[in-house]
Each structure stands twice: as structure tokens, then as C-alpha cells.
Design a protein around this motif. Structure first.
Motif, PDB file in Angstrom:
ATOM      1  N   ARG A  18      62.902  -9.278  50.525  1.00  0.00           N
ATOM      2  CA  ARG A  18      62.391  -9.319  51.900  1.00  0.00           C
ATOM      3  C   ARG A  18      60.874  -9.467  51.884  1.00  0.00           C
ATOM      4  NH1 ARG A  18      60.020 -10.431  55.396  1.00  0.00           N
ATOM      5  NH2 ARG A  18      59.870  -9.565  57.464  1.00  0.00           N
ATOM      6  N   GLN A  19      60.217  -8.728  51.010  1.00  0.00           N
ATOM      7  CA  GLN A  19      58.758  -8.833  50.897  1.00  0.00           C
ATOM      8  C   GLN A  19      58.361 -10.218  50.397  1.00  0.00           C
ATOM      9  OE1 GLN A  19      57.001  -6.055  48.152  1.00  0.00           O
ATOM     10  NE2 GLN A  19      54.948  -6.389  48.939  1.00  0.00           N
ATOM     11  N   ALA A  20      59.094 -10.748  49.435  1.00  0.00           N
ATOM     12  CA  ALA A  20      58.784 -12.076  48.885  1.00  0.00           C
ATOM     13  C   ALA A  20      58.975 -13.169  49.938  1.00  0.00           C
ATOM     14  CB  ALA A  20      59.664 -12.360  47.669  1.00  0.00           C
ATOM     15  N   ARG A  21      59.897 -12.951  50.864  1.00  0.00           N
ATOM     16  CA  ARG A  21      60.127 -13.938  51.928  1.00  0.00           C
ATOM     17  C   ARG A  21      58.933 -14.021  52.860  1.00  0.00           C
ATOM     18  NH1 ARG A  21      62.367 -13.355  56.914  1.00  0.00           N
ATOM     19  NH2 ARG A  21      63.353 -11.353  56.473  1.00  0.00           N
ATOM     20  N   GLY A  22      58.209 -12.923  53.014  1.00  0.00           N
ATOM     21  CA  GLY A  22      57.012 -12.919  53.851  1.00  0.00           C
ATOM     22  C   GLY A  22      57.318 -13.295  55.283  1.00  0.00           C
ATOM     23  N   GLU A  23      56.566 -14.245  55.805  1.00  0.00           N
ATOM     24  CA  GLU A  23      56.698 -14.670  57.204  1.00  0.00           C
ATOM     25  C   GLU A  23      57.737 -15.773  57.398  1.00  0.00           C
ATOM     26  OE1 GLU A  23      55.160 -13.160  59.795  1.00  0.00           O
ATOM     27  OE2 GLU A  23      54.469 -11.734  58.278  1.00  0.00           O
ATOM     28  N   ARG A  24      58.331 -16.237  56.290  1.00  0.00           N
ATOM     29  CA  ARG A  24      59.349 -17.287  56.432  1.00  0.00           C
ATOM     30  C   ARG A  24      60.560 -16.748  57.176  1.00  0.00           C
ATOM     31  NH1 ARG A  24      60.169 -20.151  50.690  1.00  0.00           N
ATOM     32  NH2 ARG A  24      61.484 -21.489  51.970  1.00  0.00           N
ATOM     33  N   LYS A  25      61.142 -17.569  57.995  1.00  0.00           N
ATOM     34  CA  LYS A  25      62.324 -17.166  58.760  1.00  0.00           C
ATOM     35  C   LYS A  25      63.519 -17.006  57.829  1.00  0.00           C
ATOM     36  CE  LYS A  25      60.841 -19.344  62.985  1.00  0.00           C
ATOM     37  NZ  LYS A  25      61.162 -20.175  64.116  1.00  0.00           N
ATOM     38  N   PRO A  26      64.337 -15.980  58.071  1.00  0.00           N
ATOM     39  CA  PRO A  26      65.519 -15.793  57.224  1.00  0.00           C
ATOM     40  C   PRO A  26      66.436 -17.017  57.215  1.00  0.00           C
ATOM     41  CG  PRO A  26      65.217 -13.907  58.675  1.00  0.00           C
ATOM     42  CD  PRO A  26      64.210 -14.943  59.082  1.00  0.00           C
ATOM     43  N   THR A  27      66.587 -17.672  58.343  1.00  0.00           N
ATOM     44  CA  THR A  27      67.463 -18.854  58.388  1.00  0.00           C
ATOM     45  C   THR A  27      66.931 -19.978  57.512  1.00  0.00           C
ATOM     46  OG1 THR A  27      66.358 -19.542  60.424  1.00  0.00           O
ATOM     47  CG2 THR A  27      68.438 -18.366  60.666  1.00  0.00           C
ATOM     48  N   GLU A  28      65.612 -20.118  57.480  1.00  0.00           N
ATOM     49  CA  GLU A  28      64.987 -21.156  56.640  1.00  0.00           C
ATOM     50  C   GLU A  28      65.244 -20.881  55.164  1.00  0.00           C
ATOM     51  OE1 GLU A  28      60.483 -22.121  55.155  1.00  0.00           O
ATOM     52  OE2 GLU A  28      60.721 -21.468  57.232  1.00  0.00           O
ATOM     53  N   VAL A  29      65.032 -19.640  54.756  1.00  0.00           N
ATOM     54  CA  VAL A  29      65.224 -19.269  53.348  1.00  0.00           C
ATOM     55  C   VAL A  29      66.702 -19.370  52.969  1.00  0.00           C
ATOM     56  CG1 VAL A  29      65.046 -17.359  51.682  1.00  0.00           C
ATOM     57  CG2 VAL A  29      63.161 -17.840  53.256  1.00  0.00           C
ATOM     58  N   ALA A  30      67.582 -18.863  53.837  1.00  0.00           N
ATOM     59  CA  ALA A  30      69.015 -18.918  53.552  1.00  0.00           C
ATOM     60  C   ALA A  30      69.486 -20.365  53.410  1.00  0.00           C
ATOM     61  CB  ALA A  30      69.789 -18.210  54.660  1.00  0.00           C
ATOM     62  N   GLU A  70      69.049  -8.286  51.833  1.00  0.00           N
ATOM     63  CA  GLU A  70      67.744  -7.678  52.153  1.00  0.00           C
ATOM     64  C   GLU A  70      67.864  -6.241  52.644  1.00  0.00           C
ATOM     65  OE1 GLU A  70      65.005 -11.576  53.219  1.00  0.00           O
ATOM     66  OE2 GLU A  70      65.606 -10.235  54.851  1.00  0.00           O
ATOM     67  N   THR A  71      68.959  -5.912  53.296  1.00  0.00           N
ATOM     68  CA  THR A  71      69.134  -4.546  53.795  1.00  0.00           C
ATOM     69  C   THR A  71      69.840  -3.638  52.800  1.00  0.00           C
ATOM     70  OG1 THR A  71      71.209  -5.120  54.892  1.00  0.00           O
ATOM     71  CG2 THR A  71      69.185  -5.281  56.219  1.00  0.00           C
ATOM     72  N   GLY A  72      70.260  -4.174  51.667  1.00  0.00           N
ATOM     73  CA  GLY A  72      70.938  -3.374  50.657  1.00  0.00           C
ATOM     74  C   GLY A  72      72.424  -3.186  50.915  1.00  0.00           C
ATOM     75  N   ARG A  73      72.963  -3.841  51.944  1.00  0.00           N
ATOM     76  CA  ARG A  73      74.397  -3.723  52.222  1.00  0.00           C
ATOM     77  C   ARG A  73      75.230  -4.533  51.231  1.00  0.00           C
ATOM     78  NH1 ARG A  73      75.997  -5.561  57.529  1.00  0.00           N
ATOM     79  NH2 ARG A  73      74.155  -6.865  57.498  1.00  0.00           N
ATOM     80  N   MET A  74      74.601  -5.466  50.530  1.00  0.00           N
ATOM     81  CA  MET A  74      75.272  -6.217  49.463  1.00  0.00           C
ATOM     82  C   MET A  74      74.492  -5.892  48.193  1.00  0.00           C
ATOM     83  SD  MET A  74      75.996 -10.314  49.071  1.00  0.00           S
ATOM     84  CE  MET A  74      77.030 -10.424  50.507  1.00  0.00           C
ATOM     85  N   ALA A  75      74.901  -4.809  47.551  1.00  0.00           N
ATOM     86  CA  ALA A  75      74.132  -4.281  46.425  1.00  0.00           C
ATOM     87  C   ALA A  75      74.269  -5.095  45.151  1.00  0.00           C
ATOM     88  CB  ALA A  75      74.551  -2.833  46.151  1.00  0.00           C
ATOM     89  N   LYS A 129      69.216  -1.809  46.908  1.00  0.00           N
ATOM     90  CA  LYS A 129      68.207  -1.582  47.954  1.00  0.00           C
ATOM     91  C   LYS A 129      66.824  -2.039  47.475  1.00  0.00           C
ATOM     92  CE  LYS A 129      70.479   2.069  50.523  1.00  0.00           C
ATOM     93  NZ  LYS A 129      70.749   1.283  51.695  1.00  0.00           N
ATOM     94  N   ARG A 130      66.495  -1.748  46.209  1.00  0.00           N
ATOM     95  CA  ARG A 130      65.203  -2.203  45.665  1.00  0.00           C
ATOM     96  C   ARG A 130      65.127  -3.719  45.632  1.00  0.00           C
ATOM     97  NH1 ARG A 130      66.384   1.758  41.905  1.00  0.00           N
ATOM     98  NH2 ARG A 130      66.793   0.216  40.281  1.00  0.00           N
ATOM     99  N   LEU A 131      66.213  -4.348  45.196  1.00  0.00           N
ATOM    100  CA  LEU A 131      66.254  -5.812  45.144  1.00  0.00           C
ATOM    101  C   LEU A 131      66.084  -6.401  46.538  1.00  0.00           C
ATOM    102  CD1 LEU A 131      66.800  -8.498  43.659  1.00  0.00           C
ATOM    103  CD2 LEU A 131      69.236  -8.091  44.094  1.00  0.00           C
ATOM    104  N   GLY A 132      66.815  -5.866  47.492  1.00  0.00           N
ATOM    105  CA  GLY A 132      66.730  -6.368  48.861  1.00  0.00           C
ATOM    106  C   GLY A 132      65.336  -6.230  49.440  1.00  0.00           C
ATOM    107  N   ALA A 133      64.714  -5.074  49.226  1.00  0.00           N
ATOM    108  CA  ALA A 133      63.361  -4.851  49.740  1.00  0.00           C
ATOM    109  C   ALA A 133      62.370  -5.813  49.083  1.00  0.00           C
ATOM    110  CB  ALA A 133      62.942  -3.401  49.499  1.00  0.00           C
ATOM    111  N   TYR A 134      62.537  -6.047  47.787  1.00  0.00           N
ATOM    112  CA  TYR A 134      61.639  -6.954  47.083  1.00  0.00           C
ATOM    113  C   TYR A 134      61.790  -8.383  47.611  1.00  0.00           C
ATOM    114  CZ  TYR A 134      59.066  -9.170  43.328  1.00  0.00           C
ATOM    115  OH  TYR A 134      58.149  -9.893  42.621  1.00  0.00           O
TER     116      TYR A 134
END
Length: 88
Positions: free
Chosen positions: A22-34, A48-53, A15-20
């Protein structure tokens, strides 16, 4: 081979990794980053949601490169204060 369940500490680290990330991604679209990291948008969403720990190292390394985040910083995000004291 059956994988043992994740510990509460591993789930919290995910969860900490995912939140970090997500914050690092900022305003970039998830599809762009992925796409830039050569992973699916759903995989990024799960991380990002912690479902893949416990994502694969290569996945995290690719995200770190795309988001310009040092890998050692991500390691510190995942480690607990007790883990850090063991490495000192």
C-alpha cells in the motif's frame, strides 16, 4: 483437501506485506495498479488490508514489477527476525 488455518505469524506477515505494498503504491489509484498487474481491484484491496495473507507468488511478482519493488525486499518484509537469522 482442507487447508490448515494460517498461523498468527503468517497472518502478521500478510499484514506487513499488505501495508508495504500500500505504501509502495503511493498516490496511484488501486484500479490502475490492479489493472497493470492483471489482478482485480478487490484482490489488491484484500492484499493491502491483510485479508489475503498468502497471495499467490505470481500475484506478488506482478505487483512487485508494477510497483518497481524488488522481490527480495518483499521477502524481507514478510520474514520475521527469527526467519532472517536462519538464513544467515
Amino acid at each position: 483437501m482442507v487447508r490448515p488455518p494460517l498461523t498468527p505469524e503468517q497472518l502478521a506477515a500478510g499484514k506487513r506485506l499488505g501495508a508495504y505494498l500500500r505504501q509502495a503504491r503511493g498516490e496511484r489509484k488501486p484500479t490502475e495498479v490492479a489493472h497493470a498487474a492483471a489482478i482485480s481491484p478487490e484482490t489488491l484491496r484484500k492484499i493491502e488490508t491483510g485479508r489475503m495473507a498468502t497471495p499467490a507468488f505470481t500475484t506478488i511478482a506482478a505487483l512487485a514489477q508494477v510497483l518497481d519493488v524488488p522481490l527480495d525486499q518483499l521477502a524481507h518484509v514478510c520474514l520475521t527476525p527469527m526467519d532472517l537469522s536462519k538464513t544467515a
